[in-house]
Design a protein around this motif. Structure first.
Motif, PDB file in Angstrom:
ATOM      1  N   TYR A 292       0.879  -1.154   0.039  1.00  0.00           N
ATOM      2  CA  TYR A 292      -0.057  -0.050  -0.011  1.00  0.00           C
ATOM      3  C   TYR A 292       0.923   1.273  -0.102  1.00  0.00           C
ATOM      4  O   TYR A 292       0.500   2.193  -0.720  1.00  0.00           O
TER       5      TYR A 292
ATOM      6  N   ARG B 110      -8.352   9.548  -2.032  1.00  0.00           N
ATOM      7  CA  ARG B 110      -9.901   8.866  -1.923  1.00  0.00           C
ATOM      8  C   ARG B 110     -10.089   7.695  -3.058  1.00  0.00           C
ATOM      9  O   ARG B 110     -10.790   6.796  -2.845  1.00  0.00           O
TER      10      ARG B 110
ATOM     11  N   ARG C 112      -8.090   4.633  -1.922  1.00  0.00           N
ATOM     12  CA  ARG C 112      -8.642   4.173  -0.667  1.00  0.00           C
ATOM     13  C   ARG C 112     -10.170   3.247  -1.115  1.00  0.00           C
ATOM     14  O   ARG C 112     -10.246   2.173  -0.819  1.00  0.00           O
TER      15      ARG C 112
ATOM     16  N   LEU D  13      -3.758  -0.404   5.068  1.00  0.00           N
ATOM     17  CA  LEU D  13      -4.132   0.561   4.224  1.00  0.00           C
ATOM     18  C   LEU D  13      -4.383   1.879   4.926  1.00  0.00           C
ATOM     19  O   LEU D  13      -3.766   2.883   4.378  1.00  0.00           O
ATOM     20  N   ALA D  14      -4.859   1.771   6.222  1.00  0.00           N
ATOM     21  CA  ALA D  14      -5.105   3.139   7.060  1.00  0.00           C
ATOM     22  C   ALA D  14      -3.635   3.624   7.148  1.00  0.00           C
ATOM     23  O   ALA D  14      -3.395   4.804   7.159  1.00  0.00           O
TER      24      ALA D  14
ATOM     25  N   CYS E 124      -2.079   5.372   4.163  1.00  0.00           N
ATOM     26  CA  CYS E 124      -2.979   6.615   3.900  1.00  0.00           C
ATOM     27  C   CYS E 124      -2.475   7.657   4.900  1.00  0.00           C
ATOM     28  O   CYS E 124      -2.607   8.931   4.454  1.00  0.00           O
TER      29      CYS E 124
END
Length: 78
Positions: free
Chosen positions: A20, A42, A45, A73-74, A77
């Motif tokens: 990621y 966005r 995600r 992923l979080a 980001c």
């Protein structure tokens, strides 16, 4: 988006650690302003959340993998 997920084979494979972060680095390489940054974040995600949910619901991933993907992923980001 689903066509891309099918064609890329991402629905059927697990990601390596760091995937990621690498994906976001590539996607954000040409970003020069905040509005574009938010749009790219966005988009990435949304795609990855669909991938993670699809893999979970289809039984392609066990719960531990699904939760690890959500966390990775979080983290990427942020």
């Amino acid at each position: 988006m689903l066509e891309d997920l099918f064609d890329s084979g991402d629905l059927e494979r697990s990601y390596d650690s760091g995937h990621y972060a690498q994906q976001l680095d590539r996607a954000l390489a040409t970003v020069t302003d905040e509005a574009t940054l938010m749009t790219v974040l966005r988009t990435v995600r949304r795609r990855e959340m669909v991938r993670i949910a699809w893999r979970d619901l289809a039984g392609f991933a066990v719960l531990d993998e699904t939760l690890a993907d959500l966390s990775a992923l979080a983290e990427a980001c942020l």
